[in-house]
Scaffold this motif. Structure first.
Motif, PDB file in Angstrom:
ATOM      1  N   ILE A 262       0.702  -1.021  -0.249  1.00 61.77           N
ATOM      2  CA  ILE A 262       0.289   0.122   0.035  1.00 61.77           C
ATOM      3  C   ILE A 262       0.740   1.046   0.154  1.00 61.77           C
TER       4      ILE A 262
ATOM      5  N   ILE B 139      -5.204   4.873   5.789  1.00 62.19           N
ATOM      6  CA  ILE B 139      -6.331   3.633   5.481  1.00 62.19           C
ATOM      7  C   ILE B 139      -5.699   2.740   6.633  1.00 62.19           C
TER       8      ILE B 139
ATOM      9  N   ARG C 147      -5.352  -0.540   8.797  1.00 64.46           N
ATOM     10  CA  ARG C 147      -5.092  -1.812   8.868  1.00 64.46           C
ATOM     11  C   ARG C 147      -5.034  -2.405  10.282  1.00 64.46           C
TER      12      ARG C 147
ATOM     13  N   GLN D 117     -10.476   5.456   4.967  1.00 59.14           N
ATOM     14  CA  GLN D 117     -10.618   4.591   4.107  1.00 59.14           C
ATOM     15  C   GLN D 117     -11.500   3.573   4.416  1.00 59.14           C
ATOM     16  N   ASN D 118     -11.508   2.984   5.213  1.00 61.43           N
ATOM     17  CA  ASN D 118     -12.867   2.302   6.237  1.00 61.43           C
ATOM     18  C   ASN D 118     -13.350   2.735   7.800  1.00 61.43           C
TER      19      ASN D 118
ATOM     20  N   ILE E 109     -14.025  -3.607  -3.156  1.00 57.23           N
ATOM     21  CA  ILE E 109     -13.437  -1.594  -3.607  1.00 57.23           C
ATOM     22  C   ILE E 109     -14.450  -0.608  -3.738  1.00 57.23           C
ATOM     23  N   ASN E 110     -14.753  -0.045  -2.845  1.00 58.84           N
ATOM     24  CA  ASN E 110     -16.284   1.414  -3.539  1.00 58.84           C
ATOM     25  C   ASN E 110     -16.706   0.770  -4.210  1.00 58.84           C
TER      26      ASN E 110
ATOM     27  N   LYS F 110     -15.766  -0.020   2.617  1.00 67.90           N
ATOM     28  CA  LYS F 110     -15.427   0.604   1.096  1.00 67.90           C
ATOM     29  C   LYS F 110     -13.979  -0.443   0.717  1.00 67.90           C
ATOM     30  N   VAL F 111     -13.737  -1.175   1.973  1.00 70.33           N
ATOM     31  CA  VAL F 111     -12.413  -1.700   0.900  1.00 70.33           C
ATOM     32  C   VAL F 111     -13.088  -3.267   2.116  1.00 70.33           C
TER      33      VAL F 111
ATOM     34  N   SER G 133      -9.722  -5.617   7.156  1.00 73.02           N
ATOM     35  CA  SER G 133      -8.102  -5.520   7.070  1.00 73.02           C
ATOM     36  C   SER G 133      -7.967  -6.674   5.909  1.00 73.02           C
TER      37      SER G 133
ATOM     38  N   MET H  74      -7.008   0.776  -3.777  1.00 73.66           N
ATOM     39  CA  MET H  74      -7.109   1.167  -3.180  1.00 73.66           C
ATOM     40  C   MET H  74      -6.949   2.416  -3.223  1.00 73.66           C
TER      41      MET H  74
ATOM     42  N   SER I 263      -9.005   4.637  -5.353  1.00 71.61           N
ATOM     43  CA  SER I 263     -10.569   4.727  -4.484  1.00 71.61           C
ATOM     44  C   SER I 263     -10.508   5.970  -3.835  1.00 71.61           C
TER      45      SER I 263
END
Length: 462
Positions: free
Chosen positions: A181, A226, A228, A252-253, A357-358, A407-408, A428, A446, A449
């Motif tokens: 990432i 992001i 994780r 992101q989440n 993703i999204n 979203k992911v 994750s 990712m 997005s």
């Protein structure tokens, strides 16, 4: 090292590609592969003096998306090459000079995105024929450049970040997914930073809330985070994610979505409330209900799951009624919260991981359990391969991620005799298995997005 005029090399070596202005690149020496391949991105064909050429960018150093060498070369061919995952790909072929151990010769190289591979370049047997001997047990027989030497080589090729400030909130900077990432974000020109969960602490203040890092540094400058979060850090990781949200940083989440997905019972309740199919599952507190619980899910064999388990840990197969009774009562005596779930025999140790993703399934693989295992888990010796999912499976994966407000997401599905069944939604999901099997740049997707979401958010503010 030379033997009878041939260069003796190990399974990996450092070489140079002088015509491409690449003074050092670590290559995987693989006599089992016929063709050589170079990691290349932004591959663009063009004409020069009426002849076909191609321009491309190379990130010559592993896990470094900022060091970028711009290259141009004549195209000598276009070939369909089958990757290690079995996927066919039409690639441009160029001819260039390789230098190694004081010797130089021309080789043919295909251009492909090797971002999910362990090496930026693969040296196949065509390039080695008559020149090299391989000792597969050895490594870097010809030496390795120091970090300082590499910095000197590529000082002028280091891209300065000009995009977003993105933090990866996690626990292990060496984990494949986290490294990928960060690399993907750097390739797209963003300033990427690993933020260790255990080194963060927060200031709760109605007027001036703050996120601090070890040593007192403020972490309020990020455009996006992001998360994780490993299972053992769910509570603290979600608290940090929630605080980033409170100070206006895009995550992101969300913390609430991550927390919901980690609660196996609550997540299953949310999923069935939206009409999604799951294996028959039971939950009870008292040992007096054990027999009815077993009967409820169709009897043995059955699966017993710890509510807080993940990646196959805390998941046990009870093959007989007696074993199931002993197992369930043992867990209850330890005051552990468990789910009892029907065992779907026809799944045959396989499940499907859909990466969403999204609201879009961007990749899917079939995971196959190791011999003697019933769990299709790559971390436990299992394997993965490409799979074509059905429209129904795609619909289930998308709705599952939407239900959990992720979203992911990694959505796990098994194929039962009456249709697909949803096992779990992971907030994750790991990247190694799915990038390796599909050769897709999932990490890049990712990052893309985030770019799109922040662009939309900025337009709304205007």
């Amino acid at each position: 090292m030379k033997s009878e005029s041939k260069i003796v090399v190990g399974s990996e070596e450092w070489c140079a590609l002088p015509q491409l202005n690449i003074p050092a690149i670590n290559v995987r020496v693989d006599s089992g592969a016929k063709t050589s391949a170079l990691h290349a991105v932004n591959i663009m064909p063009f004409k020069k003096n009426g002849e076909p050429w191609v321009s491309f960018e190379v990130h010559p150093l592993q896990n470094d998306g900022r060091t970028t060498v711009y290259c141009e070369a004549p195209v000598i061919d276009k070939r369909r090459i089958k990757s290690s995952s079995g996927l066919g790909e039409l690639r441009y072929v160029i001819r260039t000079t390789i230098s190694i151990a004081g010797s130089s010769w021309d080789i043919e190289v295909t251009l492909t995105n090797r971002v999910s591979m362990g090496y930026r370049m693969l040296l196949g047997r065509q390039a080695m024929a008559g020149i090299m001997l391989v000792d597969p047990e050895a490594s870097c027989l010809l030496g390795s450049p120091t970090d300082d030497v590499l910095v000197g080589y590529y000082m002028d090729q280091k891209k300065k970040p000009s995009g977003l400030n993105i933090g990866v909130l996690a626990s292990n900077p060496e984990l494949y997914s986290n490294r990928r990432i960060i690399e993907a974000g750097e390739e797209r020109g963003h300033n990427m930073e690993f933020i260790n969960i255990k080194d963060c602490y927060i200031k709760l203040d109605g007027k001036n809330p703050e996120m601090h890092y070890r040593g007192g540094r403020l972490l309020n400058q990020f455009d996006a985070i992001i998360p994780r979060i490993r299972p053992s850090m769910t509570f603290y990781g979600c608290a940090l994610t929630r605080h980033f949200e409170a100070i206006g940083v895009y995550t992101q989440n969300s913390a609430s979505a991550i927390a919901s997905s980690r609660d196996k019972l609550y997540s299953l309740q949310l999923l069935i409330n939206n009409g999604l199919p799951i294996p028959t599952t039971g939950f009870a507190n008292s040992p007096l209900d054990t027999n009815d619980l077993i009967k409820m899910v169709g009897g043995a064999p059955l699966i017993v799951k710890l509510l807080e388990g993940t990646q196959g840990k805390g998941v046990v197969l009870a093959e007989t009624k007696k074993a199931a009774e002993s197992l369930i009562n043992a867990f209850k005596s330890l005051h552990a919260n468990i789910l009892v779930q029907e065992f779907v025999k026809e799944a045959n140790g396989k499940d499907i991981r859909c990466f969403v993703i999204n609201g879009k399934v961007v990749a899917s693989i079939m995971r196959i359990a190791a011999p003697g295992e019933f769990r299709a888990n790559i971390h436990m010796g299992g394997s993965a391969q490409l799979v074509k999912i059905t429209p129904e499976e795609r619909k289930i994966a998308i709705l599952a991620a939407k239900t959990m407000n992720l979203k992911v997401a990694g959505v796990d599905i098994i194929r039962g005799e009456n249709g697909p069944l949803l096992l779990e939604v992971n907030s994750s999901p790991g990247l190694e298995g799915i990038e390796g099997a599909t050769s897709k740049d999932i990490a890049g997707m990712m990052i893309e997005s985030i770019e799109k979401d922040l662009h939309k958010s900025n337009r709304k503010k205007k």
